[in-house]
Write a protein that holds these residues in place. Structure first.
Motif, PDB file in Angstrom:
ATOM      1  N   GLU A 116       0.836  -1.196   0.000  1.00 23.85           N
ATOM      2  CA  GLU A 116       0.000   0.000   0.000  1.00 23.85           C
ATOM      3  C   GLU A 116       0.876   1.253   0.000  1.00 23.85           C
ATOM      4  OE1 GLU A 116      -4.242   1.042   2.111  1.00 23.85           O
ATOM      5  OE2 GLU A 116      -2.813  -0.231   3.128  1.00 23.85           O
ATOM      6  N   GLN A 117       0.403   2.320  -0.632  1.00 22.30           N
ATOM      7  CA  GLN A 117       1.078   3.612  -0.521  1.00 22.30           C
ATOM      8  C   GLN A 117       0.088   4.608   0.061  1.00 22.30           C
ATOM      9  OE1 GLN A 117       3.200   4.988  -3.933  1.00 22.30           O
ATOM     10  NE2 GLN A 117       3.744   6.926  -2.976  1.00 22.30           N
ATOM     11  N   LEU A 118       0.513   5.309   1.130  1.00 22.52           N
ATOM     12  CA  LEU A 118      -0.411   6.162   1.884  1.00 22.52           C
ATOM     13  C   LEU A 118       0.218   7.517   2.143  1.00 22.52           C
ATOM     14  CD1 LEU A 118      -1.007   3.613   4.731  1.00 22.52           C
ATOM     15  CD2 LEU A 118      -2.793   4.333   3.158  1.00 22.52           C
ATOM     16  N   PRO A 119      -0.612   8.547   2.337  1.00 23.89           N
ATOM     17  CA  PRO A 119      -0.075   9.801   2.850  1.00 23.89           C
ATOM     18  C   PRO A 119       0.310   9.599   4.319  1.00 23.89           C
ATOM     19  CG  PRO A 119      -2.347  10.069   2.067  1.00 23.89           C
ATOM     20  CD  PRO A 119      -2.069   8.611   2.073  1.00 23.89           C
ATOM     21  N   ALA A 120       1.491  10.060   4.712  1.00 24.87           N
ATOM     22  CA  ALA A 120       1.989   9.772   6.052  1.00 24.87           C
ATOM     23  C   ALA A 120       1.068  10.323   7.135  1.00 24.87           C
ATOM     24  CB  ALA A 120       3.389  10.349   6.215  1.00 24.87           C
ATOM     25  N   ALA A 121       0.526  11.495   6.906  1.00 27.70           N
ATOM     26  CA  ALA A 121      -0.261  12.154   7.949  1.00 27.70           C
ATOM     27  C   ALA A 121      -1.547  11.394   8.259  1.00 27.70           C
ATOM     28  CB  ALA A 121      -0.579  13.585   7.538  1.00 27.70           C
ATOM     29  N   ARG A 122      -2.040  10.642   7.266  1.00 26.68           N
ATOM     30  CA  ARG A 122      -3.321   9.977   7.511  1.00 26.68           C
ATOM     31  C   ARG A 122      -3.174   8.456   7.471  1.00 26.68           C
ATOM     32  NH1 ARG A 122      -4.760  13.574   3.635  1.00 26.68           N
ATOM     33  NH2 ARG A 122      -5.476  11.951   2.199  1.00 26.68           N
ATOM     34  N   MET A 123      -2.003   7.971   7.900  1.00 23.40           N
ATOM     35  CA  MET A 123      -1.730   6.542   7.851  1.00 23.40           C
ATOM     36  C   MET A 123      -2.789   5.729   8.590  1.00 23.40           C
ATOM     37  SD  MET A 123       2.114   5.151   8.284  1.00 23.40           S
ATOM     38  CE  MET A 123       2.692   6.394   9.369  1.00 23.40           C
ATOM     39  N   ALA A 124      -3.014   6.121   9.865  1.00 21.11           N
ATOM     40  CA  ALA A 124      -3.922   5.332  10.688  1.00 21.11           C
ATOM     41  C   ALA A 124      -5.333   5.333  10.114  1.00 21.11           C
ATOM     42  CB  ALA A 124      -3.922   5.872  12.116  1.00 21.11           C
ATOM     43  N   ALA A 125      -5.742   6.461   9.590  1.00 21.50           N
ATOM     44  CA  ALA A 125      -7.121   6.579   9.106  1.00 21.50           C
ATOM     45  C   ALA A 125      -7.323   5.926   7.746  1.00 21.50           C
ATOM     46  CB  ALA A 125      -7.504   8.060   9.039  1.00 21.50           C
ATOM     47  N   ASP A 126      -6.329   6.080   6.851  1.00 23.05           N
ATOM     48  CA  ASP A 126      -6.555   5.682   5.464  1.00 23.05           C
ATOM     49  C   ASP A 126      -6.164   4.243   5.124  1.00 23.05           C
ATOM     50  OD1 ASP A 126      -7.367   8.207   5.241  1.00 23.05           O
ATOM     51  OD2 ASP A 126      -6.042   8.795   3.589  1.00 23.05           O
ATOM     52  N   ALA A 127      -5.395   3.606   6.018  1.00 18.68           N
ATOM     53  CA  ALA A 127      -4.883   2.289   5.645  1.00 18.68           C
ATOM     54  C   ALA A 127      -6.014   1.328   5.331  1.00 18.68           C
ATOM     55  CB  ALA A 127      -4.011   1.737   6.767  1.00 18.68           C
ATOM     56  N   GLN A 128      -5.905   0.666   4.189  1.00 15.75           N
ATOM     57  CA  GLN A 128      -6.935  -0.272   3.757  1.00 15.75           C
ATOM     58  C   GLN A 128      -6.477  -1.723   3.905  1.00 15.75           C
ATOM     59  OE1 GLN A 128     -10.038   0.501   2.766  1.00 15.75           O
ATOM     60  NE2 GLN A 128      -9.496   2.605   3.321  1.00 15.75           N
ATOM     61  N   HIS A 129      -5.238  -1.974   3.486  1.00 15.11           N
ATOM     62  CA  HIS A 129      -4.725  -3.338   3.460  1.00 15.11           C
ATOM     63  C   HIS A 129      -4.652  -3.895   4.882  1.00 15.11           C
ATOM     64  CE1 HIS A 129      -1.964  -6.685   2.786  1.00 15.11           C
ATOM     65  NE2 HIS A 129      -2.307  -6.611   1.507  1.00 15.11           N
ATOM     66  N   PRO A 130      -5.065  -5.150   5.097  1.00 16.61           N
ATOM     67  CA  PRO A 130      -5.065  -5.713   6.459  1.00 16.61           C
ATOM     68  C   PRO A 130      -3.676  -5.674   7.105  1.00 16.61           C
ATOM     69  CG  PRO A 130      -5.898  -7.325   4.840  1.00 16.61           C
ATOM     70  CD  PRO A 130      -5.634  -6.064   4.105  1.00 16.61           C
ATOM     71  N   TYR A 131      -2.633  -5.879   6.290  1.00 14.43           N
ATOM     72  CA  TYR A 131      -1.298  -5.893   6.889  1.00 14.43           C
ATOM     73  C   TYR A 131      -0.917  -4.496   7.374  1.00 14.43           C
ATOM     74  CZ  TYR A 131       3.671  -6.275   7.632  1.00 14.43           C
ATOM     75  OH  TYR A 131       4.899  -6.215   8.198  1.00 14.43           O
ATOM     76  N   SER A 132      -1.225  -3.462   6.573  1.00 17.42           N
ATOM     77  CA  SER A 132      -0.921  -2.102   7.021  1.00 17.42           C
ATOM     78  C   SER A 132      -1.645  -1.802   8.317  1.00 17.42           C
ATOM     79  CB  SER A 132      -1.354  -1.061   5.989  1.00 17.42           C
ATOM     80  OG  SER A 132      -1.089  -1.496   4.701  1.00 17.42           O
ATOM     81  N   ARG A 133      -2.892  -2.250   8.371  1.00 10.22           N
ATOM     82  CA  ARG A 133      -3.681  -1.972   9.575  1.00 10.22           C
ATOM     83  C   ARG A 133      -3.076  -2.690  10.787  1.00 10.22           C
ATOM     84  NH1 ARG A 133      -8.087   0.783   8.420  1.00 10.22           N
ATOM     85  NH2 ARG A 133      -8.740   0.543  10.585  1.00 10.22           N
ATOM     86  N   LEU A 134      -2.657  -3.943  10.579  1.00 11.07           N
ATOM     87  CA  LEU A 134      -2.045  -4.699  11.665  1.00 11.07           C
ATOM     88  C   LEU A 134      -0.765  -4.012  12.137  1.00 11.07           C
ATOM     89  CD1 LEU A 134      -1.821  -7.329  13.388  1.00 11.07           C
ATOM     90  CD2 LEU A 134      -0.470  -8.287  11.532  1.00 11.07           C
ATOM     91  N   LEU A 135       0.044  -3.606  11.169  1.00 10.44           N
ATOM     92  CA  LEU A 135       1.319  -2.973  11.479  1.00 10.44           C
ATOM     93  C   LEU A 135       1.088  -1.691  12.279  1.00 10.44           C
ATOM     94  CD1 LEU A 135       4.293  -3.541  10.808  1.00 10.44           C
ATOM     95  CD2 LEU A 135       4.064  -2.018   8.854  1.00 10.44           C
ATOM     96  N   ILE A 136       0.150  -0.888  11.811  1.00 13.51           N
ATOM     97  CA  ILE A 136      -0.110   0.400  12.465  1.00 13.51           C
ATOM     98  C   ILE A 136      -0.672   0.179  13.865  1.00 13.51           C
ATOM     99  CG2 ILE A 136      -1.536   2.481  12.366  1.00 13.51           C
ATOM    100  CD1 ILE A 136      -1.229   2.127   9.201  1.00 13.51           C
ATOM    101  N   SER A 137      -1.568  -0.814  13.994  1.00 14.62           N
ATOM    102  CA  SER A 137      -2.186  -1.019  15.307  1.00 14.62           C
ATOM    103  C   SER A 137      -1.248  -1.697  16.286  1.00 14.62           C
ATOM    104  CB  SER A 137      -3.469  -1.850  15.159  1.00 14.62           C
ATOM    105  OG  SER A 137      -3.117  -3.149  14.762  1.00 14.62           O
ATOM    106  N   SER A 138      -0.128  -2.267  15.774  1.00 15.90           N
ATOM    107  CA  SER A 138       0.780  -2.980  16.671  1.00 15.90           C
ATOM    108  C   SER A 138       1.778  -2.059  17.348  1.00 15.90           C
ATOM    109  CB  SER A 138       1.568  -4.044  15.907  1.00 15.90           C
ATOM    110  OG  SER A 138       0.702  -4.986  15.348  1.00 15.90           O
ATOM    111  N   VAL A 139       1.858  -0.810  16.914  1.00 13.18           N
ATOM    112  CA  VAL A 139       2.838   0.088  17.516  1.00 13.18           C
ATOM    113  C   VAL A 139       2.374   0.471  18.904  1.00 13.18           C
ATOM    114  CG1 VAL A 139       4.008   2.298  17.312  1.00 13.18           C
ATOM    115  CG2 VAL A 139       3.480   0.969  15.272  1.00 13.18           C
ATOM    116  N   PRO A 140       3.143   0.129  19.942  1.00  9.43           N
ATOM    117  CA  PRO A 140       2.698   0.405  21.308  1.00  9.43           C
ATOM    118  C   PRO A 140       2.486   1.894  21.525  1.00  9.43           C
ATOM    119  CG  PRO A 140       4.630  -1.013  21.312  1.00  9.43           C
ATOM    120  CD  PRO A 140       4.450  -0.540  19.910  1.00  9.43           C
ATOM    121  N   GLN A 141       1.426   2.212  22.256  1.00  7.98           N
ATOM    122  CA  GLN A 141       1.125   3.604  22.550  1.00  7.98           C
ATOM    123  C   GLN A 141       1.488   3.908  23.993  1.00  7.98           C
ATOM    124  OE1 GLN A 141      -0.139   5.659  20.036  1.00  7.98           O
ATOM    125  NE2 GLN A 141       0.303   3.836  18.812  1.00  7.98           N
ATOM    126  N   LEU A 142       1.745   5.178  24.246  1.00 11.81           N
ATOM    127  CA  LEU A 142       2.092   5.609  25.598  1.00 11.81           C
ATOM    128  C   LEU A 142       0.831   5.687  26.438  1.00 11.81           C
ATOM    129  CD1 LEU A 142       4.691   8.475  25.718  1.00 11.81           C
ATOM    130  CD2 LEU A 142       4.806   6.187  26.679  1.00 11.81           C
TER     131      LEU A 142
END
Lengths: 545, 285, 319
Positions: free
Chosen positions: A507-533
């Motif tokens: 997938e290719q995404l605008p960086a600012a809207r990565m979390a919102a725009d990601a469509q591909h399941p792998y991108s979504r998994l990757l983004i959601s796996s980043v630990p939050q503070l």
């Protein structure tokens, strides 16, 4: 908590002998307690003494170090003054250890089960059959696949994430009261890290076992720890409940650590674009790989059909986990690893796959900066020699003009001009990475390929390098191709992001809207796996996942 | 036994400090001693080497003959002093030839890679498959022994080892990112070899040179001991042991001291190499 | 145990390399002994011989054929056990060598049987108690033995055991038919000398191999499980060091080949090496060739075994 603490450390001092034979103190008088069932995190950057402190709870010091003062009470014992054989009785049964790299900590020539239950054998805790049954139970609790049979394999036959959980099983087999986790997820990819963290958290909670969790990553610590101790230079900077530290930090160092986590929104470079301007880099259907070439294709194919473009003055991030082919992509673009199929254009002109057939000017305009500053600088050349070579090679500078330009380059990366006389070995990691950048700038490039250039640096130092990159961009109108496994870094500097998986762009995404725009399941998994503070992040995932 | 000496002009400053322990210093002193002896041997030898000075043979150590006399009644001290020229000289010439050839070929093979590397490595490895003393025996049997033949043979025997060592080091350096950077800049092979790789393998290569020097001294002594090395009337230390081997059952100094001379040279080189002065960076931060 | 495909490929590769090396080595030996010395017929007949006599002998010996045919013919001879005739004694080389080879092999076997267990025990012990007095004494002894020529070890052994202590004869290979005591005495000096030379290498390499595995994270992990030093070294380090150790043993035994030449000469021991050194002084080229090939083949065999054990013991190639 009013009950007696499980561990009390008072005035702990650990000394080391330097290369020069001089004695230095690396732990300078620590006091802290750990209560039964409580998980305490030791957090700090490399060299802060966090691992040394954690290992001292087992009475163990790495070669060259020794406990020089203070007391370490664990249960009823003072570990600091015990004999080595008395300490051996403690290890595995009362205090046990989960290493940073389980892959290295498992003996390659023995089966996993034998190593997991070795503690019961050393200390004569239970018969072998019973121990194996208990181990299988732990494998199940740690959500390992094939719990009945995984123990019959050799360590190299299971994955890194599984080995890390097996190491936890190895630590828990002797029913310890305290488990030391030494950066146990640092070497893992983010999507694997989540599974391992979850497994750790559930077994520790189920057994009400106390833990020491050593990490440099605040967000990971936020998920597992009840209390956080911030270390720097062998001293405690701040200590408090996890929520207090995250939301109400008192010490300036803790504040700086937290600030490095704050997402810094990337402001795209504003510049007028000529209507017919060609992209600085255009890549179409690129294939690359390693190994012997047969019928025009290499044995090991890494990149498959990669297409993207980078506009002049814009930054492209490439993210993916280890083995995704992101570094290979940078090498193929740089010509170090010639692509075997596909086309590249640099500023509208054809860019040939291999170095030999590119013009010197093309080589000059596209520079690469490597991840490990240690190996990217020739240890036998002075900084001046390192920076001078591209000046002489590309621009034919010599004598005073060259010296003046070297000073100018050092100034650009905010290093003193006097540093040109030093050798790379005498510089810190952050300084080396700045020299690395300066060498690329010496060529006066238009595109810089940055391969994980902040990954090996401590959080605060990495943040400063990112600021420098942005500053240079506005001054020199550069474009970056920024390769990283760390999403927040990419977010901070890039306009567009490529998500890679197994050599392909998913997938290719605008960086600012990565979390919102990601469509591909792998991108979504990757983004959601980043630990939050956020202390509830992992638990929250459990509910939704 | 190993005391540490710091010779830093500015302790705590940015200048390099060096650590050079006593074992290494003693080794270096002995090496220098033998170098001086080899250079000035004819001037310091108390007797002409061919002169039969003693009526007795295998004479004991005495004020007149410090190290006794040999099987013909010649002065052992003089013969050892002059013998150092052959042992040290031949070995040095051979070790420089072997290492210069081996290191250059090794670096080129590492940087070029491919077929050139494969063929050269295979061929030289095959030569490593001949035991060294045997190689010497066969060559001497075929063409006879003379000093140039000895130097060339010894160099040929140890070149494959030097090549293998230098190639392995160069392959490691060649895989480093800074060489990749230079290559991506468009640099050519000579620059890569002499500016990027050579300075980074120099230290280990010098140590290897020392180790190989010891091997060559031992092999040369072995050949001479078998009567196939330096030929009479000249004699290196190995030949001195051979000449006087009859005196062994008498415990004659004439057979013991040439042995001691060899041992002091080889052991001191080993001591020096294992304890080279180290440039140290005080990492306390 | 089943092995992976890579494993078989590696083994085949290693054997192939050994075969190629053997051919190159044979050619080197042939080149050195047949082509380097110039005209063998002239050498044999001496300067006074007439041209016809030299030409006649040359034809009789087949020296007028191209070198490559002579090389192939010689290789074929070696393979079928025809080692040619000795120039000096006019006897078949095979006959001259047969007894001598048995003697040399016996010497090598006795030395191996004594030095391998001793060297392994000392090497592993030194690694286990690294930095102790025992370790330091072993290290100093081994480096001293390695730093001096083999003949010096022999001379020292003679001085100590024969001259000063008077336990053993100095330079004799006496009647082997005598009592067992006499036989032991006859073997003692050569075996002691060779044993020192071979063991010193083996101890150093074994110690280094074990220490390298002791410094791995998995041995530290064993320490943190509460394992004793003994368990760490014998249970965790040693199984992983077996490959390097077997490799060290085979490589050290290849020092037998060089050592045996000196030792047989100094002790007048009737083995192949002594035969060869004598042949060198009489320039008996066919005899030299055959002896050289025996040494090269045994050396190559040991090196190849060393390489194969390194491959065999790699746990990653197990299934």
């Amino acid at each position: 908590m009013t009950q007696q603490p499980l561990v009390s450390v008072r005035g702990l001092r650990i000394g080391a002998v330097t290369d020069a034979g001089r004695k230095v103190e690396i732990i300078k008088g620590l006091d802290f307690d750990i209560h039964p069932g409580e998980i305490v995190a030791l957090i700090g950057e490399s060299g802060s003494g966090k691992t040394t402190t954690a290992l001292s709870l087992m009475g163990h010091c790495r070669p060259g170090c020794a406990i020089t003062g203070g007391s370490i009470r664990v249960g009823r014992h003072d570990v600091a003054t015990m004999s080595e054989s008395a300490r051996a009785h403690l290890r595995g049964t009362e205090v046990s250890y989960v290493p940073q790299s389980a892959a290295a900590a498992f003996n390659p020539s023995k089966r996993i089960m034998e190593q997991v239950i070795e503690i019961t054998d050393i200390h004569g805790l239970m018969p072998q059959a019973e121990a194996e049954k208990k181990a299988v139970g732990l494998f199940r609790a740690l959500a390992l696949p094939d719990p009945e049979t995984i123990g019959t394999r050799y360590p190299h036959q299971v994955s890194g994430g599984q080995l890390q959980r097996l190491a936890a099983a190895m630590a828990l087999i002797g029913d310890p009261e305290l488990v030391i986790f030494d950066e146990p997820t640092t070497a893992l990819d983010v999507t694997t890290q989540i599974e391992v963290l979850r497994a750790f958290k559930s077994v520790m909670a189920a057994g009400r076992i106390a833990g020491v969790y050593v990490s440099h990553d605040l967000a990971v610590v936020a998920q597992v720890a009840d209390r956080i101790i911030v270390l720097k230079g062998g001293e405690i900077q701040e200590e408090g409940g996890t929520d207090d530290i995250l939301h109400r930090p008192a010490h300036p160092y803790t504040k700086a650590l937290l600030a490095a986590f704050e997402p810094v929104p990337h402001v795209p470079a504003a510049r007028g674009k000529a209507p017919d301007e060609a992209p600085i880099l255009q890549v179409e259907h690129l294939f690359a790989g390693y190994g012997a070439v047969r019928k025009g294709e290499p044995d090991v194919k890494i990149l498959k059909d990669v297409t993207f473009r980078i506009e002049r003055g814009k930054n492209l991030g490439v993210i993916g986990e280890s083995g995704s082919g992101k570094s290979t992509l940078a090498r193929a673009v740089a010509g170090i690893l010639p692509a075997y199929r596909g086309a590249m254009k640099f500023d509208g002109a054809e860019l040939r796959p291999d170095l030999q057939s590119r013009s010197k000017d093309q080589l000059r305009r596209c520079q690469m900066v490597f991840q490990l500053a240690d190996t990217a600088l020739n240890p036998a050349q002075s900084i001046e020699a390192i920076l001078s070579r591209p000046l002489a090679f590309y621009h034919g500078l010599s004598g005073r003009a060259k010296a003046a330009r070297v000073a100018e380059l050092l100034d650009m990366v905010h290093l003193p001009a006097a540093m040109r006389h030093r050798l790379p070995g005498e510089l810190s990691g952050g300084q080396k990475q700045r020299i690395n950048l300066a060498r690329a700038l010496a060529a006066e490039p238009e595109l810089i390929l940055c391969d994980e250039i902040t990954s090996a640096l401590d959080t605060v130092v990495a943040a400063a390098i990112l600021d420098l990159l942005k500053e240079l961009q506005t001054e020199l109108g550069l474009s970056y191709m920024f390769i990283s496994h760390d999403l927040s870094t990419v977010e901070a500097i890039c306009d567009e992001v490529l998500v890679m998986l197994k050599g392909e762009v998913v997938e290719q995404l605008p960086a600012a809207r990565m979390a919102a725009d990601a469509q591909h399941p792998y991108s979504r998994l990757l983004i959601s796996s980043v630990p939050q503070l956020d202390t509830g992040w992992l638990a929250g995932l459990d509910r939704t996942g | 036994m190993i005391s540490v000496l710091r010779t830093s002009p500015r302790p705590g400053g940015t200048g390099p400090s060096w650590r050079f322990n006593w074992v290494g210093r003693i080794g270096l002193a002995m090496i220098l001693f033998w170098a001086v002896v080899a250079i000035f041997a004819p001037m310091i030898a108390p007797y002409p080497i061919g002169e039969i000075a003693d009526w007795d043979y295998f004479g004991p150590m005495s004020g007149q003959f410090w190290l006794g006399s040999d099987y013909l009644g010649r002065d052992v001290l003089s013969r050892i002093l002059v013998g150092s020229r052959y042992t040290v000289g031949i070995s040095l010439a051979a070790v420089f030839a072997a290492c210069a050839g081996g290191v250059i070929l090794g670096m080129v093979a590492a940087v070029m890679g491919g077929l050139f590397d494969t063929l050269l490595s295979r061929l030289l490895d095959a030569f490593n498959g001949i035991p060294s003393l045997l190689f010497g025996l066969v060559v001497v049997a075929a063409v006879g022994s003379s000093i140039p033949v000895l130097v060339l043979t010894l160099a040929a025997i140890y070149l494959p080892g030097a090549y293998r060592f230098a190639r392995a080091l160069s392959v490691n350096v060649n895989a480093m990112d800074f060489v990749t950077v230079a290559r991506a800049r468009g640099e050519r092979t000579p620059y890569l070899i002499f500016r990027e790789i050579f300075p980074n393998i120099l230290g280990p290569v010098l140590a290897d040179l020392g180790v190989r020097f010891v091997f060559i001294v031992l092999l040369l002594s072995g050949l001479s001991f078998l009567g196939l090395g330096v030929q009479p009337p000249n004699a290196d230390w190995g030949a001195l042991v051979r000449e006087n081997i009859e005196g062994l059952s008498l415990g004659a100094p004439a057979v013991i001291f040439p042995c001691i001379a060899i041992a002091t040279l080889t052991i001191s080189v080993n001591m020096f190499i294992d304890n080279l002065p180290k440039k140290i960076r005080d990492r306390s931060e | 145990m089943l092995r992976s495909l890579t494993f078989y490929i590696l083994i085949a590769q290693r054997l192939g390399i050994a075969a190629v090396t053997l051919v190159i080595v044979s050619f080197a030996v042939f080149f050195a002994t047949e082509l380097l010395p110039g005209d063998v017929a002239q050498v044999l007949l001496g300067q006074a011989a007439t041209d016809e006599a030299v030409a006649g002998l040359r034809q009789a010996m087949g020296l007028d054929q191209p070198a490559i045919w002579r090389f192939l013919g010689w290789m074929g001879g070696l393979a079928t056990g025809d080692f040619g005739m000795s120039y000096v004694s006019n006897m078949p080389v095979a006959e001259l060598i047969a007894d001598r080879l048995a003697n040399s092999l016996r010497l090598a076997a006795v030395t191996t049987a004594i030095s391998v267990p001793l060297a392994l025990a000392l090497g592993i012990g030194a690694a286990m108690w690294q930095g102790s007095l025992f370790d330091r004494i072993v290290s100093i002894l081994t480096i001293s033995v390695i730093s001096v020529p083999e003949f010096m070890v022999a001379t020292l052994a003679v001085l100590v055991f024969a001259v000063w202590l008077g336990w053993l004869p100095a330079l004799s290979y006496g009647a082997e038919t005598g009592s067992i005591g006499a036989m032991l005495k006859a073997y003692a000096m050569p075996v002691i000398t060779l044993g020192f030379v071979v063991s010193a290498q083996m101890i150093r390499m074994t110690r280094a191999a074990v220490i390298e595995t002791i410094n791995t994270p998995y041995v530290e992990m064993a320490l943190l499980k509460g394992a004793s030093r003994r368990r760490m070294v014998l249970g965790h380090a040693l199984p992983n060091a077996l490959g390097p150790i077997a490799n060290a043993v085979a490589l050290s035994l290849s020092y037998l080949v060089g050592g045996v030449i000196i030792v047989e000469t100094i002790f007048n021991y009737p083995g192949v090496a002594k035969l060869m050194v004598d042949a060198v002084s009489t320039r008996d080229l066919p005899l030299i060739q055959s002896c050289a090939m025996i040494f090269c083949v045994s050396y190559l065999l040991l090196i190849t075994i060393a390489d194969l054990t390194a491959i065999l013991s790699n746990p990653r190639l197990r299934r």
